[in-house]
Design a protein around this motif. Structure first.
Motif, PDB file in Angstrom:
ATOM      1  N   MET A 134      -8.095   9.472  -3.044  1.00  0.00           N
ATOM      2  CA  MET A 134      -8.474   8.062  -3.112  1.00  0.00           C
ATOM      3  C   MET A 134      -9.823   7.862  -3.805  1.00  0.00           C
ATOM      4  O   MET A 134      -9.983   6.927  -4.587  1.00  0.00           O
ATOM      5  N   VAL A 135     -10.794   8.717  -3.530  1.00  0.00           N
ATOM      6  CA  VAL A 135     -12.130   8.535  -4.124  1.00  0.00           C
ATOM      7  C   VAL A 135     -12.497   9.603  -5.137  1.00  0.00           C
ATOM      8  O   VAL A 135     -13.572   9.542  -5.733  1.00  0.00           O
ATOM      9  N   LEU A 192       0.886  -1.160   0.000  1.00  0.00           N
ATOM     10  CA  LEU A 192       0.000   0.000   0.000  1.00  0.00           C
ATOM     11  C   LEU A 192       0.929   1.217   0.000  1.00  0.00           C
ATOM     12  O   LEU A 192       1.754   1.351   0.898  1.00  0.00           O
ATOM     13  N   SER A 214      -6.963   6.588   5.020  1.00  0.00           N
ATOM     14  CA  SER A 214      -7.700   7.214   3.918  1.00  0.00           C
ATOM     15  C   SER A 214      -8.935   6.397   3.564  1.00  0.00           C
ATOM     16  O   SER A 214     -10.003   6.953   3.291  1.00  0.00           O
ATOM     17  N   HIS A 225      -3.421   6.602  -8.926  1.00  0.00           N
ATOM     18  CA  HIS A 225      -4.867   6.359  -9.005  1.00  0.00           C
ATOM     19  C   HIS A 225      -5.629   7.686  -9.077  1.00  0.00           C
ATOM     20  O   HIS A 225      -6.438   7.916  -9.975  1.00  0.00           O
ATOM     21  N   TRP A 284      -2.641   4.914   3.994  1.00  0.00           N
ATOM     22  CA  TRP A 284      -3.567   4.241   3.064  1.00  0.00           C
ATOM     23  C   TRP A 284      -4.808   3.759   3.813  1.00  0.00           C
ATOM     24  O   TRP A 284      -5.949   4.013   3.407  1.00  0.00           O
ATOM     25  N   LYS A 294       1.083   4.743  -5.362  1.00  0.00           N
ATOM     26  CA  LYS A 294      -0.105   4.104  -5.945  1.00  0.00           C
ATOM     27  C   LYS A 294      -1.316   5.039  -5.822  1.00  0.00           C
ATOM     28  O   LYS A 294      -2.123   5.158  -6.746  1.00  0.00           O
ATOM     29  N   LEU A 295      -1.426   5.699  -4.683  1.00  0.00           N
ATOM     30  CA  LEU A 295      -2.537   6.633  -4.472  1.00  0.00           C
ATOM     31  C   LEU A 295      -2.450   7.795  -5.456  1.00  0.00           C
ATOM     32  O   LEU A 295      -3.452   8.210  -6.048  1.00  0.00           O
ATOM     33  N   LYS A 355      -5.188   9.746 -12.275  1.00  0.00           N
ATOM     34  CA  LYS A 355      -5.620   9.124 -13.534  1.00  0.00           C
ATOM     35  C   LYS A 355      -7.128   8.857 -13.528  1.00  0.00           C
ATOM     36  O   LYS A 355      -7.867   9.367 -14.361  1.00  0.00           O
ATOM     37  N   VAL A 356      -7.583   8.044 -12.562  1.00  0.00           N
ATOM     38  CA  VAL A 356      -9.004   7.663 -12.536  1.00  0.00           C
ATOM     39  C   VAL A 356      -9.885   8.887 -12.232  1.00  0.00           C
ATOM     40  O   VAL A 356     -10.994   9.011 -12.732  1.00  0.00           O
ATOM     41  N   HIS A 357      -9.367   9.796 -11.399  1.00  0.00           N
ATOM     42  CA  HIS A 357     -10.149  10.982 -11.022  1.00  0.00           C
ATOM     43  C   HIS A 357      -9.507  12.252 -11.584  1.00  0.00           C
ATOM     44  O   HIS A 357      -9.426  13.280 -10.918  1.00  0.00           O
TER      45      HIS A 357
END
Lengths: 546, 546
Positions: A243-244, A10, A206, A18, A203, A14-15, A21-23
């Protein structure tokens, strides 16, 4: 028998990958006093990469510490991401520490670089010559030439240093138990103590911030982070937002009620986090300058107990529920959150909401009495709260050549001694009644200084009241009340004692009273009872006794 | 530099202690066909302790495997908690496996004990003599004397075995990477493969189930777990419920539409999880037996793609949003969840909701093409989905004397090859178009068998249609369509081909058609394309070609 699960760490790298890219379309929005400047998380990812390259160019390697002396803004968020993700350690410097504390923590952490906001340059400049390990200062959001550096320190402009750096960085793989960030507690005794968070602890914390039993931070939120990023990592909001994919609204230095009201009106955040005094100030402002703030689905209050009157005012007059929570720097800080059980209705719900809340699964809790025995969860038995879990400190930073300090006054047998005293209900709701060092031990019984303070402050002529224990030959300790009278009012100690007579048990009624112009406060705005006790023992207080 | 965080393991013993103490009043509610039997989590904790003592009394030590052959009920939940928390490994046996698969998995896992529901005794009895390592069978919810055990196997009554056992158990401290539970995938090729979950992976997955970007399971929920506890751990609901104190509603063996409707009416759950066929059946039932089900705040659908018509029907006719999710046994199973971004409105939201969803921070994803190259996230480029993360398998169980099998067809370089083919949008939403083994590779292009099936099934005379690739000299592969005609209807291959003409690209139009009485299905109800291809190559199908 081993599991067949993957074994990757973790990590904040990585956070970062993420969140950006995703958000990619979510934003960090920084208030400038009159308007907002916006950066998407996609651009924030590039920004963090440029910062990491810039720090490498200044010689930041391995787990060197990078200090920040900054408000809540996009540049501070970029440091939150870049510094740990590159393998270095983020050290958030509390701008409100006293000068000797500030130089102590920078030297103890051995900060190599400090990033400072332009408006904070004068404050840093006063302390910089005492920071022996700092080699570089980077001035963000301001004029670098305004800083006259001591010998051996190079001053850089943030914008110039980052300009032309690559937009991508090869974020290294890092063991999840490695240090990611550190924060010193501004304890009222001794030197500040360093708490070092790991990639793993951040991690997990969060995740918890986004869970149903905590703040429920979600992609559809815009979260106003008023709690400073140098106070227990802004309660975990910055990393949880990435994270979200929640957007982050950053107030920078505009923390007074009027500018907070202005940025609420302009950006309509759905969530916010701050200590009670901020909400008290905002409430007073709103009551004379009405404004719809019902876009806030919920605001979380911690740092010190939220007064019930404040909770009712926000909910009943503005339609905004206050969510009460407890934590401390040593707990990352999420400890407990007061979401009432589904079965509670009406007044019962309020009863639960006034408490410090329930513990999530990752935080184990117990109450320990003076004899080291565990007490029941019956909402009556009182003891010192101890907690354990993956984002709870097990020691303090011992310096780069030392193992973490075991410090038996704070840590024993895998548990953190919180220094908070209280009770827990059968269904796991914590009610704190005092600090362990402030509780008054009178004839074998414990008197809560906080309960007495609240009772005295209920008198209309009293602006503030602090209660401390003072030595007593017969009872060991007895309470001393330090009262600040409200402007234009007057009241005597005898009148106050009469006022208390039907409100507290007879044996708790204070005999010792003093009137003071103000209650001394710590750097984070809490009553500084150590100084009251010191004034008393030095004979500086004028005591009425009867 | 090490952090100063505590180092304790994430473990199911900790989860058990938390859930049964802090959420003592929450319940597991088991349906009996006409009413519910209820057990509080406080009692469940005692129940689990008695079960652990009972298993120890049968010689279960270390990481021995305890099999369950059970419906979703309170006894199965007690095993979920007791077996891993005592340090043993829970093996959920899929009651729908073919007999040779069932004995294979019991032998491969070396199950020492099997707990079986009374109504499943006849099914287990048929296979028990082939299960070489099973020494004890415990019959729950039924009559133990109904089972004639083979030699060397002792049969116990669950109630008698647990009666009088202590209500508390000294749950051991366990390394978080140890095995906690295992589940075999009912793959369509070769023997079933064992996926072994760890205490760590289950803990992290449980947190995710309660997070805002996933199912948002909360204390105020009563969650109806229709998805069997032997299918990828009932999608993580049992452990997640204990983590936040959600009550669990267990349907036991009553999985037909009418009893599901009855238990919805009786218990009014707020959340539910099942595969699309369950919801299809319930929808048909509700349409002729109207009932208010708006107490369901959300239902999650996975296992196979949720048809848009089903999602619209539930939302528009019953006020219940369907949340589409993707996962597999190897992903614990939570992979992606289709919560639209806050910025999407109206039809856009539906567009997002039809997809397989977005990945949480713990699940990294990439698309890989035939040449092993990573493809862009542009919602056009198609590739095989690969995922990695802390609750994703990195290998299959190699038996007690073997290391986990690396199996390069499924795992490489720290990634799981999912066998699913699809595309990902810039904002991280996954759309699956086919299984890698079912995609039809025609002249260097990929034809989605699923897209063709959906188009053919749009014809009013078609009940079902399955499409497989068959060898073709010129194009490598070409599609073959197996059609089941709706009762009372008739249609020719030529008519179907004409129907498709303006719906798919000309080069994708199938030349090969066959009419079959039914499409063969796997044990979990998916089209068994391996058997269709086998029938074709054995010349058993009557092909119309033009």
């Amino acid at each position: 028998m081993l599991s067949t699960m993957q074994d990757g760490p973790l990590s904040l790298a990585k956070l970062l990958r993420h969140g950006t890219k995703v958000h990619a379309a979510s934003e960090v929005i920084t208030w400038t006093g009159s308007e907002a400047r916006r950066e998407t998380y996609a651009d924030l990812g590039k920004h963090a990469a440029r910062l990491a390259h810039a720090l490498r160019s200044l010689g930041v390697t391995g787990d060197q510490r990078v200090g920040t002396f900054m408000w809540n803004n996009a540049e501070h968020l970029a440091a939150y991401l870049a510094v740990p993700a590159m393998g270095a350690v983020l050290h958030t410097l509390n701008i409100r520490l006293f000068p000797e504390q500030l130089t102590f923590v920078a030297n103890h952490a051995e900060d190599h670089v400090v990033i400072v906001d332009g408006t904070l340059v004068p404050l840093l400049a006063k302390n910089l010559s005492g920071m022996k390990t700092v080699k570089h200062v980077i001035v963000a959001n301001g004029d670098a030439s305004a800083l006259a550096a001591p010998e051996g320190v190079t001053v850089h402009s943030y914008d110039e240093l980052l300009a032309g750096q690559p937009d991508e960085f090869e974020w290294p793989e890092i063991d999840e138990r490695s240090a990611a960030a550190m924060c010193y507690t501004s304890g009222t005794t001794g030197d500040p103590k360093g708490v070092v968070y790991s990639h793993r602890s951040i991690w997990l914390h969060s995740m918890q911030v986004c869970m149903s039993d905590s703040m429920r931070l979600a992609q559809e939120d815009t979260a106003l982070a008023i709690v400073p990023m140098f106070h227990a990592m802004s309660w975990g909001l910055p990393y949880a937002a990435l994270m979200v994919g929640a957007s982050l609204l950053m107030p920078d230095r505009f923390l007074q009620p009027a500018p907070i009201a202005a940025l609420l009106a302009a950006e309509k955040p759905t969530f916010a986090a701050a200590v009670p005094t901020i909400w008290q100030g905002l409430l007073a402002h709103l009551d004379t300058n009405p404004q719809d703030i019902s876009h806030l689905r919920e605001v979380v209050v911690g740092g010190s107990a939220a007064p019930p009157a404040l909770m009712h005012a926000f909910e009943e007059r503005y339609g905004v529920p206050i969510l009460h929570a407890w934590g401390m720097t040593e707990t990352s800080p999420l400890g407990s959150v007061a979401r009432p059980p589904a079965s509670a209705t009406g007044e019962q719900r309020w009863g639960y909401r006034y408490t410090q809340g329930r513990f999530p699964a990752s935080v184990s809790a117990r109450l320990i009495d003076d004899d080291g025995q565990e007490r029941d969860w019956d909402n009556e038995a009182v003891g010192e709260l101890e907690v354990s879990g993956p984002w709870i400190a097990g020691g303090y930073y011992g310096g780069s050549d030392g193992a973490p300090s075991p410090d038996p006054e704070k840590f024993h047998g895998g548990w953190l001694r919180t220094g908070d005293v209280g009770k827990i209900s059968q269904d796991g709701f914590l009610t704190l009644t005092d600090r362990a060092k402030d509780v008054i031990k009178s004839g074998g019984e414990w008197i809560s200084s906080v309960d007495l303070e609240n009772q005295v402050m209920g008198h209309p002529a009293v602006a503030e009241a602090a209660v401390v224990g003072i030595p007593d030959e017969k009872w060991d300790e007895r309470p001393l009340v330090a009262v600040v009278v409200r402007e234009g009012e007057s009241v005597t100690a005898e009148q106050l004692r009469d006022y208390l007579a039907d409100k507290v048990a007879k044996w708790q009624l204070p005999e010792n009273w003093t009137f003071v112009p103000e209650v001394p406060k710590t750097s984070v705005g809490k009553f500084d009872k150590k100084r009251i006790r010191a004034s008393y023992s030095e004979g500086k207080l004028d005591i009425s006794q009867f």
